[in-house]
Design a protein around this motif. Structure first.
Motif, PDB file in Angstrom:
ATOM      1  N   LEU A 177       7.128  -5.378 -10.383  1.00 54.31           N
ATOM      2  CA  LEU A 177       5.849  -5.335  -9.680  1.00 54.31           C
ATOM      3  C   LEU A 177       4.781  -4.635 -10.514  1.00 54.31           C
ATOM      4  CD1 LEU A 177       7.148  -4.436  -6.121  1.00 54.31           C
ATOM      5  CD2 LEU A 177       6.139  -6.612  -6.815  1.00 54.31           C
ATOM      6  N   LEU A 178       5.164  -3.597 -11.228  1.00 51.68           N
ATOM      7  CA  LEU A 178       4.207  -2.825 -12.019  1.00 51.68           C
ATOM      8  C   LEU A 178       3.677  -3.607 -13.218  1.00 51.68           C
ATOM      9  CD1 LEU A 178       2.874  -0.033 -12.010  1.00 51.68           C
ATOM     10  CD2 LEU A 178       4.685   0.732 -13.530  1.00 51.68           C
ATOM     11  N   THR A 179       4.428  -4.577 -13.710  1.00 53.44           N
ATOM     12  CA  THR A 179       3.997  -5.332 -14.883  1.00 53.44           C
ATOM     13  C   THR A 179       3.049  -6.473 -14.538  1.00 53.44           C
ATOM     14  OG1 THR A 179       5.927  -6.787 -14.797  1.00 53.44           O
ATOM     15  CG2 THR A 179       6.104  -4.802 -16.161  1.00 53.44           C
ATOM     16  N   SER A 180       2.659  -6.587 -13.290  1.00 55.16           N
ATOM     17  CA  SER A 180       1.708  -7.612 -12.891  1.00 55.16           C
ATOM     18  C   SER A 180       0.406  -7.453 -13.661  1.00 55.16           C
ATOM     19  CB  SER A 180       1.420  -7.491 -11.388  1.00 55.16           C
ATOM     20  OG  SER A 180       0.368  -8.338 -11.007  1.00 55.16           O
ATOM     21  N   GLU A 181      -0.224  -8.568 -13.998  1.00 53.57           N
ATOM     22  CA  GLU A 181      -1.533  -8.492 -14.648  1.00 53.57           C
ATOM     23  C   GLU A 181      -2.612  -8.050 -13.662  1.00 53.57           C
ATOM     24  OE1 GLU A 181      -2.597 -11.871 -17.001  1.00 53.57           O
ATOM     25  OE2 GLU A 181      -0.700 -11.838 -18.067  1.00 53.57           O
ATOM     26  N   LEU A 182      -2.327  -8.171 -12.377  1.00 51.96           N
ATOM     27  CA  LEU A 182      -3.247  -7.643 -11.367  1.00 51.96           C
ATOM     28  C   LEU A 182      -3.141  -6.124 -11.356  1.00 51.96           C
ATOM     29  CD1 LEU A 182      -2.638  -9.852  -8.198  1.00 51.96           C
ATOM     30  CD2 LEU A 182      -4.659  -9.812  -9.623  1.00 51.96           C
ATOM     31  N   PRO A 183      -4.227  -5.427 -11.024  1.00 53.41           N
ATOM     32  CA  PRO A 183      -4.096  -3.980 -10.814  1.00 53.41           C
ATOM     33  C   PRO A 183      -3.088  -3.719  -9.685  1.00 53.41           C
ATOM     34  CG  PRO A 183      -6.399  -4.636 -10.852  1.00 53.41           C
ATOM     35  CD  PRO A 183      -5.588  -5.903 -10.827  1.00 53.41           C
ATOM     36  N   VAL A 184      -2.397  -2.608  -9.778  1.00 51.94           N
ATOM     37  CA  VAL A 184      -1.383  -2.252  -8.786  1.00 51.94           C
ATOM     38  C   VAL A 184      -1.808  -0.953  -8.102  1.00 51.94           C
ATOM     39  CG1 VAL A 184       1.035  -1.634  -8.443  1.00 51.94           C
ATOM     40  CG2 VAL A 184       0.426  -3.385 -10.121  1.00 51.94           C
ATOM     41  N   VAL A 185      -1.835  -0.974  -6.769  1.00 54.09           N
ATOM     42  CA  VAL A 185      -2.202   0.189  -5.965  1.00 54.09           C
ATOM     43  C   VAL A 185      -0.945   0.618  -5.214  1.00 54.09           C
ATOM     44  CG1 VAL A 185      -3.751   1.094  -4.196  1.00 54.09           C
ATOM     45  CG2 VAL A 185      -4.523  -0.780  -5.694  1.00 54.09           C
ATOM     46  N   ILE A 186      -0.510   1.860  -5.448  1.00 52.54           N
ATOM     47  CA  ILE A 186       0.747   2.341  -4.871  1.00 52.54           C
ATOM     48  C   ILE A 186       0.479   3.471  -3.891  1.00 52.54           C
ATOM     49  CG2 ILE A 186       3.021   3.304  -5.351  1.00 52.54           C
ATOM     50  CD1 ILE A 186       2.725   2.241  -8.210  1.00 52.54           C
ATOM     51  N   ASP A 187       1.089   3.360  -2.717  1.00 53.50           N
ATOM     52  CA  ASP A 187       1.059   4.414  -1.703  1.00 53.50           C
ATOM     53  C   ASP A 187       2.437   5.065  -1.681  1.00 53.50           C
ATOM     54  OD1 ASP A 187       0.815   6.039   0.528  1.00 53.50           O
ATOM     55  OD2 ASP A 187       0.717   4.388   1.970  1.00 53.50           O
ATOM     56  N   PHE A 188       2.537   6.296  -2.186  1.00 52.50           N
ATOM     57  CA  PHE A 188       3.766   7.073  -2.087  1.00 52.50           C
ATOM     58  C   PHE A 188       3.719   7.806  -0.747  1.00 52.50           C
ATOM     59  CE2 PHE A 188       3.264   6.565  -6.643  1.00 52.50           C
ATOM     60  CZ  PHE A 188       4.562   6.340  -7.079  1.00 52.50           C
ATOM     61  N   TRP A 189       4.692   7.583   0.107  1.00 49.35           N
ATOM     62  CA  TRP A 189       4.659   8.096   1.466  1.00 49.35           C
ATOM     63  C   TRP A 189       6.073   8.453   1.927  1.00 49.35           C
ATOM     64  CZ3 TRP A 189       6.729   5.728   5.954  1.00 49.35           C
ATOM     65  CH2 TRP A 189       7.459   4.565   5.685  1.00 49.35           C
ATOM     66  N   ALA A 190       6.190   8.998   3.134  1.00 52.15           N
ATOM     67  CA  ALA A 190       7.486   9.257   3.772  1.00 52.15           C
ATOM     68  C   ALA A 190       7.326   9.068   5.278  1.00 52.15           C
ATOM     69  CB  ALA A 190       7.966  10.668   3.470  1.00 52.15           C
ATOM     70  N   PRO A 191       8.368   8.595   5.944  1.00 53.71           N
ATOM     71  CA  PRO A 191       8.266   8.324   7.383  1.00 53.71           C
ATOM     72  C   PRO A 191       8.045   9.563   8.242  1.00 53.71           C
ATOM     73  CG  PRO A 191      10.466   7.763   6.548  1.00 53.71           C
ATOM     74  CD  PRO A 191       9.641   8.180   5.376  1.00 53.71           C
ATOM     75  N   TRP A 192       8.433  10.746   7.765  1.00 56.87           N
ATOM     76  CA  TRP A 192       8.260  11.976   8.535  1.00 56.87           C
ATOM     77  C   TRP A 192       6.880  12.590   8.347  1.00 56.87           C
ATOM     78  CZ3 TRP A 192       6.927  15.582   5.091  1.00 56.87           C
ATOM     79  CH2 TRP A 192       7.408  15.461   3.784  1.00 56.87           C
ATOM     80  N   CYS A 193       6.086  12.052   7.438  1.00 59.64           N
ATOM     81  CA  CYS A 193       4.780  12.625   7.099  1.00 59.64           C
ATOM     82  C   CYS A 193       3.694  12.044   8.009  1.00 59.64           C
ATOM     83  CB  CYS A 193       4.483  12.322   5.622  1.00 59.64           C
ATOM     84  SG  CYS A 193       2.791  12.626   5.114  1.00 59.64           S
ATOM     85  N   ASN A 194       3.161  12.877   8.907  1.00 61.14           N
ATOM     86  CA  ASN A 194       2.138  12.394   9.847  1.00 61.14           C
ATOM     87  C   ASN A 194       0.887  11.857   9.149  1.00 61.14           C
ATOM     88  OD1 ASN A 194       3.642  12.751  12.171  1.00 61.14           O
ATOM     89  ND2 ASN A 194       2.925  14.839  12.479  1.00 61.14           N
ATOM     90  N   PRO A 195       0.338  12.518   8.119  1.00 59.23           N
ATOM     91  CA  PRO A 195      -0.812  11.932   7.423  1.00 59.23           C
ATOM     92  C   PRO A 195      -0.480  10.572   6.789  1.00 59.23           C
ATOM     93  CG  PRO A 195      -0.661  14.263   6.911  1.00 59.23           C
ATOM     94  CD  PRO A 195       0.594  13.897   7.657  1.00 59.23           C
ATOM     95  N   CYS A 196       0.756  10.430   6.290  1.00 62.96           N
ATOM     96  CA  CYS A 196       1.175   9.151   5.695  1.00 62.96           C
ATOM     97  C   CYS A 196       1.198   8.045   6.742  1.00 62.96           C
ATOM     98  CB  CYS A 196       2.571   9.264   5.089  1.00 62.96           C
ATOM     99  SG  CYS A 196       2.731  10.442   3.747  1.00 62.96           S
ATOM    100  N   VAL A 197       1.766   8.356   7.890  1.00 67.68           N
ATOM    101  CA  VAL A 197       1.858   7.378   8.973  1.00 67.68           C
ATOM    102  C   VAL A 197       0.459   7.022   9.478  1.00 67.68           C
ATOM    103  CG1 VAL A 197       2.724   7.008  11.317  1.00 67.68           C
ATOM    104  CG2 VAL A 197       4.185   8.093   9.608  1.00 67.68           C
ATOM    105  N   GLY A 198      -0.426   8.014   9.556  1.00 71.43           N
ATOM    106  CA  GLY A 198      -1.800   7.762   9.981  1.00 71.43           C
ATOM    107  C   GLY A 198      -2.593   6.960   8.965  1.00 71.43           C
ATOM    108  N   PHE A 199      -2.270   7.101   7.671  1.00 69.68           N
ATOM    109  CA  PHE A 199      -2.976   6.390   6.611  1.00 69.68           C
ATOM    110  C   PHE A 199      -2.473   4.948   6.450  1.00 69.68           C
ATOM    111  CE2 PHE A 199      -3.392   5.362   2.012  1.00 69.68           C
ATOM    112  CZ  PHE A 199      -4.777   5.305   1.962  1.00 69.68           C
ATOM    113  N   ALA A 200      -1.279   4.664   6.914  1.00 70.91           N
ATOM    114  CA  ALA A 200      -0.674   3.339   6.721  1.00 70.91           C
ATOM    115  C   ALA A 200      -1.570   2.193   7.195  1.00 70.91           C
ATOM    116  CB  ALA A 200       0.690   3.274   7.400  1.00 70.91           C
ATOM    117  N   PRO A 201      -2.189   2.252   8.381  1.00 74.58           N
ATOM    118  CA  PRO A 201      -3.055   1.143   8.798  1.00 74.58           C
ATOM    119  C   PRO A 201      -4.278   0.969   7.889  1.00 74.58           C
ATOM    120  CG  PRO A 201      -2.512   2.531  10.680  1.00 74.58           C
ATOM    121  CD  PRO A 201      -2.008   3.226   9.450  1.00 74.58           C
ATOM    122  N   VAL A 202      -4.804   2.064   7.349  1.00 69.55           N
ATOM    123  CA  VAL A 202      -5.930   2.002   6.423  1.00 69.55           C
ATOM    124  C   VAL A 202      -5.498   1.260   5.159  1.00 69.55           C
ATOM    125  CG1 VAL A 202      -7.441   3.377   4.931  1.00 69.55           C
ATOM    126  CG2 VAL A 202      -7.048   4.082   7.306  1.00 69.55           C
TER     127      VAL A 202
END
Length: 144
Positions: free
Chosen positions: A51-76
């Motif tokens: 996935l990282l070798t794609s010629e398209l830019p790659v946007v990665i969200d590092f998250w965890a299921p127990w992290c409330n800010p992560c869960v809140g950011f997921a829909p964004v």
């Protein structure tokens, strides 16, 4: 007609896609799955390098299921991924189940968002942002 190489998020097959056809419903030549369905792809140790070798830019969200800010950011993250479908590849990495990927990228706080171009990190940000601020930051990062 110019093309770019991208990896299928389902089978990791390599596909050449004409720039003019990104808005079309491009499908993988191998497995016939959609290449750009507007949804983030879940990355694992098995598919991350492809996935990282794609010629398209790659946007990665590092998250965890127990992290409330992560869960809140997921829909964004998902909304922006749908809006920018075909312009960048959006990936989510669960730092709990993919600890080796989190360690490889020295993730110290979550959510952490990273942008890669040509396999190299061009920008990152820590913390959840409202949609407008995230879109603005992402557009600046993608222009680097």
């Amino acid at each position: 007609m110019s093309t770019f190489l991208t990896q299928c998020p389902h089978c990791q097959g390599k596909n050449n896609v004409p720039h003019a056809r990104v808005s079309d419903k491009a499908t993988c030549g191998r497995c016939k799955s959609p290449l750009f369905d507007g949804k983030p792809v879940t990355a694992t140790s098995d598919n991350f390098a492809a996935l990282l070798t794609s010629e398209l830019p790659v946007v990665i969200d590092f998250w965890a299921p127990w992290c409330n800010p992560c869960v809140g950011f997921a829909p964004v993250f998902e909304d922006v991924a749908a809006e920018m479908s075909g312009q960048a590849r959006f990936i989510k990495i669960d730092t709990e189940s993919q600890q080796n990927l989190a360690a490889m990228h020295q993730i110290r706080s979550i959510p952490t968002i990273m942008v890669f171009k040509g396999g190299k990190r061009v920008d990152f940000i820590n913390g959840a942002l409202p949609k407008g601020q995230f879109s603005q930051w992402l557009n600046q990062a993608l222009s680097k």
